[in-house]
Design a protein around this motif. Structure first.
Motif, PDB file in Angstrom:
ATOM      1  N   SER A   1       0.810  -1.223   0.000  1.00 61.72           N
ATOM      2  CA  SER A   1       0.000   0.000   0.000  1.00 61.72           C
ATOM      3  C   SER A   1       0.840   1.270   0.000  1.00 61.72           C
ATOM      4  CB  SER A   1      -0.922   0.002   1.228  1.00 61.72           C
ATOM      5  OG  SER A   1      -0.164   0.135   2.430  1.00 61.72           O
ATOM      6  N   ILE A   2       2.156   1.131   0.119  1.00 60.77           N
ATOM      7  CA  ILE A   2       3.031   2.303   0.186  1.00 60.77           C
ATOM      8  C   ILE A   2       3.437   2.738  -1.214  1.00 60.77           C
ATOM      9  CG2 ILE A   2       5.200   3.212   1.082  1.00 60.77           C
ATOM     10  CD1 ILE A   2       5.053   1.145   3.307  1.00 60.77           C
ATOM     11  N   ASP A   3       3.086   3.939  -1.586  1.00 58.18           N
ATOM     12  CA  ASP A   3       3.479   4.532  -2.862  1.00 58.18           C
ATOM     13  C   ASP A   3       4.796   5.285  -2.650  1.00 58.18           C
ATOM     14  OD1 ASP A   3       3.817   5.865  -5.232  1.00 58.18           O
ATOM     15  OD2 ASP A   3       1.765   6.619  -5.348  1.00 58.18           O
ATOM     16  N   VAL A   4       5.895   4.674  -3.088  1.00 53.76           N
ATOM     17  CA  VAL A   4       7.215   5.249  -2.836  1.00 53.76           C
ATOM     18  C   VAL A   4       7.342   6.627  -3.463  1.00 53.76           C
ATOM     19  CG1 VAL A   4       9.691   4.893  -3.133  1.00 53.76           C
ATOM     20  CG2 VAL A   4       8.195   2.935  -2.727  1.00 53.76           C
ATOM     21  N   THR A   5       6.773   6.804  -4.641  1.00 56.96           N
ATOM     22  CA  THR A   5       6.854   8.111  -5.322  1.00 56.96           C
ATOM     23  C   THR A   5       6.171   9.189  -4.497  1.00 56.96           C
ATOM     24  OG1 THR A   5       6.811   6.966  -7.456  1.00 56.96           O
ATOM     25  CG2 THR A   5       6.360   9.339  -7.451  1.00 56.96           C
ATOM     26  N   ALA A   6       4.967   8.884  -3.998  1.00 56.46           N
ATOM     27  CA  ALA A   6       4.249   9.865  -3.182  1.00 56.46           C
ATOM     28  C   ALA A   6       4.984  10.136  -1.877  1.00 56.46           C
ATOM     29  CB  ALA A   6       2.832   9.369  -2.897  1.00 56.46           C
ATOM     30  N   VAL A   7       5.572   9.097  -1.298  1.00 58.83           N
ATOM     31  CA  VAL A   7       6.330   9.282  -0.063  1.00 58.83           C
ATOM     32  C   VAL A   7       7.512  10.202  -0.296  1.00 58.83           C
ATOM     33  CG1 VAL A   7       7.781   8.111   1.637  1.00 58.83           C
ATOM     34  CG2 VAL A   7       5.621   7.080   0.943  1.00 58.83           C
ATOM     35  N   TRP A   8       8.231   9.985  -1.384  1.00 58.24           N
ATOM     36  CA  TRP A   8       9.397  10.825  -1.674  1.00 58.24           C
ATOM     37  C   TRP A   8       8.995  12.270  -1.948  1.00 58.24           C
ATOM     38  CZ3 TRP A   8      14.316  10.546  -0.827  1.00 58.24           C
ATOM     39  CH2 TRP A   8      15.184  11.407  -1.495  1.00 58.24           C
ATOM     40  N   ARG A   9       7.849  12.427  -2.608  1.00 58.35           N
ATOM     41  CA  ARG A   9       7.387  13.771  -2.944  1.00 58.35           C
ATOM     42  C   ARG A   9       7.028  14.563  -1.694  1.00 58.35           C
ATOM     43  NH1 ARG A   9       3.780  12.304  -6.225  1.00 58.35           N
ATOM     44  NH2 ARG A   9       1.989  12.355  -4.803  1.00 58.35           N
ATOM     45  N   ASP A  10       6.417  13.911  -0.730  1.00 59.35           N
ATOM     46  CA  ASP A  10       6.002  14.586   0.503  1.00 59.35           C
ATOM     47  C   ASP A  10       6.781  14.060   1.707  1.00 59.35           C
ATOM     48  OD1 ASP A  10       4.035  15.980  -0.942  1.00 59.35           O
ATOM     49  OD2 ASP A  10       2.632  14.307  -0.723  1.00 59.35           O
ATOM     50  N   LEU A  11       8.044  13.734   1.497  1.00 58.42           N
ATOM     51  CA  LEU A  11       8.813  13.056   2.535  1.00 58.42           C
ATOM     52  C   LEU A  11       8.871  13.867   3.829  1.00 58.42           C
ATOM     53  CD1 LEU A  11      10.541  10.649   3.332  1.00 58.42           C
ATOM     54  CD2 LEU A  11      12.542  11.859   2.447  1.00 58.42           C
ATOM     55  N   GLY A  12       9.146  15.165   3.719  1.00 50.25           N
ATOM     56  CA  GLY A  12       9.262  15.995   4.920  1.00 50.25           C
ATOM     57  C   GLY A  12       7.974  16.028   5.722  1.00 50.25           C
ATOM     58  N   THR A  13       6.860  16.230   5.034  1.00 47.18           N
ATOM     59  CA  THR A  13       5.562  16.301   5.721  1.00 47.18           C
ATOM     60  C   THR A  13       5.198  14.958   6.348  1.00 47.18           C
ATOM     61  OG1 THR A  13       4.858  17.931   4.076  1.00 47.18           O
ATOM     62  CG2 THR A  13       3.150  16.957   5.449  1.00 47.18           C
ATOM     63  N   ILE A  14       5.462  13.862   5.619  1.00 43.48           N
ATOM     64  CA  ILE A  14       5.127  12.526   6.124  1.00 43.48           C
ATOM     65  C   ILE A  14       5.962  12.199   7.358  1.00 43.48           C
ATOM     66  CG2 ILE A  14       5.293  10.062   5.602  1.00 43.48           C
ATOM     67  CD1 ILE A  14       4.473  10.755   2.728  1.00 43.48           C
ATOM     68  N   LEU A  15       7.253  12.500   7.305  1.00 44.36           N
ATOM     69  CA  LEU A  15       8.115  12.228   8.459  1.00 44.36           C
ATOM     70  C   LEU A  15       7.700  13.066   9.663  1.00 44.36           C
ATOM     71  CD1 LEU A  15      11.664  11.977   6.820  1.00 44.36           C
ATOM     72  CD2 LEU A  15      10.209  10.123   7.654  1.00 44.36           C
ATOM     73  N   LEU A  16       7.337  14.335   9.412  1.00 40.48           N
ATOM     74  CA  LEU A  16       6.904  15.202  10.503  1.00 40.48           C
ATOM     75  C   LEU A  16       5.601  14.694  11.119  1.00 40.48           C
ATOM     76  CD1 LEU A  16       7.444  17.810  12.080  1.00 40.48           C
ATOM     77  CD2 LEU A  16       6.092  19.043  10.368  1.00 40.48           C
ATOM     78  N   ALA A  17       4.647  14.277  10.282  1.00 40.03           N
ATOM     79  CA  ALA A  17       3.380  13.758  10.790  1.00 40.03           C
ATOM     80  C   ALA A  17       3.591  12.450  11.553  1.00 40.03           C
ATOM     81  CB  ALA A  17       2.407  13.542   9.629  1.00 40.03           C
ATOM     82  N   THR A  18       4.448  11.571  11.020  1.00 43.83           N
ATOM     83  CA  THR A  18       4.717  10.302  11.708  1.00 43.83           C
ATOM     84  C   THR A  18       5.358  10.546  13.066  1.00 43.83           C
ATOM     85  OG1 THR A  18       5.046   9.225   9.555  1.00 43.83           O
ATOM     86  CG2 THR A  18       5.876   8.073  11.507  1.00 43.83           C
ATOM     87  N   ALA A  19       6.355  11.440  13.083  1.00 40.83           N
ATOM     88  CA  ALA A  19       7.029  11.744  14.352  1.00 40.83           C
ATOM     89  C   ALA A  19       6.051  12.349  15.352  1.00 40.83           C
ATOM     90  CB  ALA A  19       8.198  12.698  14.109  1.00 40.83           C
ATOM     91  N   GLY A  20       5.166  13.217  14.870  1.00 40.10           N
ATOM     92  CA  GLY A  20       4.193  13.835  15.761  1.00 40.10           C
ATOM     93  C   GLY A  20       3.261  12.817  16.396  1.00 40.10           C
TER      94      GLY A  20
END
Length: 588
Positions: A294-313
């Motif tokens: 279910s993980i779209d690597v392209t989308a993750v790379w595109r929004d990597l900063g936001t995704i990492l920040l949301a995950t950490a939060g």
């Protein structure tokens, strides 16, 4: 007549079984949990990995999952089997004992975490109903992963199990709530009440029929002496119970849990657990592969900063809130720290709630995909979080234990090492009214010992000042129980230099080690191998009909003879015997 050489189902099966055959041994070799391996495999073989390149390289179809949706039932079956196994381990008595934790601690954790996460999403611009849906979804933790990592017999495992059980129970009301909040929703309150009422009837029916039918069913299966029949009976019970609860609108995992609880009350639960374990592991592996797909690597790379920040939060908020709730309810610092970090990642039930929120039009499709990616990333991190939480908890326990001062009588014995042998010595001293304090450098042993009421504190006996802090100058004796020959000799030599008249009793591995301890200054060194031989000889003589008195006398004579030989081997003159003849009298 043409023959179809390619079968999508067989190709998918080949990928899954190949992943299980490669991932589990490979990751076990490097002592890494296969949970991460299965998710990585799903990432590689899924539609966003190698599957995306099948049009360019058609041969890749043999190494990818052609229909990810077809794996859904198998993944769901993995979770059902997991909850069934949990039920086997619980039993009704244990579940009843946990009722306050499940509906107290579990409810508090879910509601508080959900409210705080919903508030954060709302302050970031989300709609109230959407924020509530996201808060409840992200507050869920992974039953499938957490209970594969933690031992439910430990304080951390018990706390995690209570919270996870409540989350599984609350899943159906949450989905109904989201449906009621939908913009186009009608009156769902009646449907919810009907589902709960029918669900209660089904559960009572399962409990009533299970009590009478299951022992007879498994007795008949056992008489056939066929593992296949026994396995079929086990799977039949799980599937029927899951279908019964699913048929009235409850989650099928509720039925699986009840089936496990019912079988746990029978004498066949051990065999059932053993025979279904391989299927549980494989089905859970399929579930983890679907998470990776279910993980779209392209989308993750595109929004990597936001995704990492949301995950950490999400991880930080859940870890802090869960840890503080556990501390508020009386858990130790180490337990609260480890459990909070372990429970911080989202879960498979998060994906279910996100899907329900999307269907109810409470969140946009883009929002759902974003948080699905955050959830998948958080689940990948779960094993690493468990490891980090365990290490941090030990550090917290060590810091807390190091600040404690022993609260013992002025005259007391000192037990160095609080493992299996040290705990037994402490029990015997306590039984005879002798004061003691035990010291160990293992925070887990200290935490468990203190919880059970032992007088044990943290300390490194190898340090010169450690035993002095415990009052060695007034100690009635020092008993060394640790299985570290070199460290034990150093401690004995230092103690004998400072306290020439102190009784020092040591555990020794064998006669050679005992001789070295005598040379260092030990009063008594007890070789484990020789004591085992003496106890075995005593048991044999008594069973052969020899009177107990002569047997005990001969055992004591042989022990003194062996002790003299050991001291002679250590090139020592036998030390003058202490006036008293028993350890209890020496400690008085």
């Amino acid at each position: 007549m043409s023959v179809e050489l390619y079968s999508p189902a067989l190709s998918d099966a080949l990928v899954i079984l190949g992943a299980a055959g490669i991932v589990i041994p490979l990751f076990a070799r490097f002592r890494i949990t296969p949970i991460i391996g299965f998710i990585v495999v799903g990432l590689l073989v899924g539609p966003y990995g190698l599957g995306a390149h099948v049009p360019e390289f058609p041969w890749l179809i043999h190494f990818t999952i052609t229909d990810p949706q077809s794996l859904g039932p198998f993944a769901e079956f993995g979770i059902i089997l997991l909850l069934f196994t949990i039920g086997l381990e619980l039993s009704f008595n244990r579940l009843w004992q946990m009722r306050k934790q499940v509906f107290g601690l579990g409810a508090m954790e879910l509601l508080v975490c959900g409210a705080i996460l919903a508030g954060v999403v709302y302050m970031m611009g989300g709609r109230p109903t959407g924020a509530l849906a996201l808060g409840l979804a992200l507050a869920m933790s992974s039953t499938a992963l957490v209970l594969r990592i933690v031992d439910t017999g430990t304080p951390v495992g018990k706390a995690a199990l209570a919270m996870l059980l409540f989350e599984d129970i609350a899943l159906v009301p949450i989905i109904f709530l989201l449906g009621a909040l939908a913009p186009a929703a009608g009156s769902d309150l009646g449907d919810l009440l009907q589902t709960l009422w029918l669900g209660l009837l089904v559960i009572l029916g399962l409990l009533a029929f299970g009590r009478f039918l299951l022992p007879q069913l498994f007795a008949q299966a056992a008489r056939t002496k066929s593992p296949e029949v026994f396995l079929a009976a086990s799977l039949l019970v799980v599937i029927v119970a899951a279908l019964a609860t699913a048929g009235v609108g409850l989650s099928p995992i509720v039925g699986a849990l009840i089936a496990g609880l019912l079988i746990a009350e029978t004498e066949y639960h051990g065999e059932v657990e053993a025979i279904t374990a391989p299927f549980q592991g494989l089905a859970l592996g399929i579930f983890l592969i679907t998470i990776g797909m279910s993980i779209d690597v392209t989308a993750v790379w595109r929004d990597l900063g936001t995704i990492l920040l949301a995950t950490a939060g999400v991880l930080i908020i859940k870890a802090l809130v869960t840890g503080l709730i556990l501390r508020f309810t009386g858990a130790g610092s180490g337990t609260a720290t480890e459990t909070g970090i372990l429970m911080s990642s989202p879960s498979e039930t998060t994906l279910i709630v996100l899907t329900a929120a999307l269907s109810a039009q409470l969140i946009a499709p883009e929002t759902a995909r974003f948080w699905q990616t955050v959830t998948a990333l958080g689940m990948i991190l779960t094993p690493l979080l468990a490891l980090a939480g365990r290490r941090l908890a030990r550090s917290v326990d060590v810091d807390a234990a190091a600040q404690q001062e022993p609260d013992v009588a002025e005259r007391h014995a000192i037990i160095v090492g609080f493992g299996r042998v040290g705990r037994l010595v402490a029990d015997m001293l306590a039984n005879h009214g002798q004061a003691y304090v035990a010291v160990d450098s293992d925070a887990d042993l200290i935490r468990e010992g203190q919880r059970k009421g032992y007088s044990v504190i943290f300390g490194d006996a190898g340090r010169a000042d450690a035993l002095e802090r415990l009052g060695a100058e007034n100690a009635t004796a020092v008993i060394l129980t640790m299985d570290e020959p070199i460290a034990a000799q150093r401690i004995v030599k230092r103690l004998r230099g400072h306290y020439p008249d102190m009784p020092i009793i040591c555990r020794a591995r064998d006669a050679s080690h005992a001789a070295q301890l005598y040379r260092a200054g030990a009063s008594h060194a007890v070789p484990e191998t020789l004591e085992a031989s003496l106890q075995l000889s005593e048991a044999v003589l008594v069973d052969l009909g020899v009177a107990m008195g002569p047997v005990i006398a001969s055992i004591h004579e042989k022990r003194d003879e062996l002790r003299a030989q050991i001291m002679e081997e250590g090139e020592l003159e036998e030390k003058p015997k202490l006036k008293s003849t028993t350890l209890s009298e020496r400690l008085a």
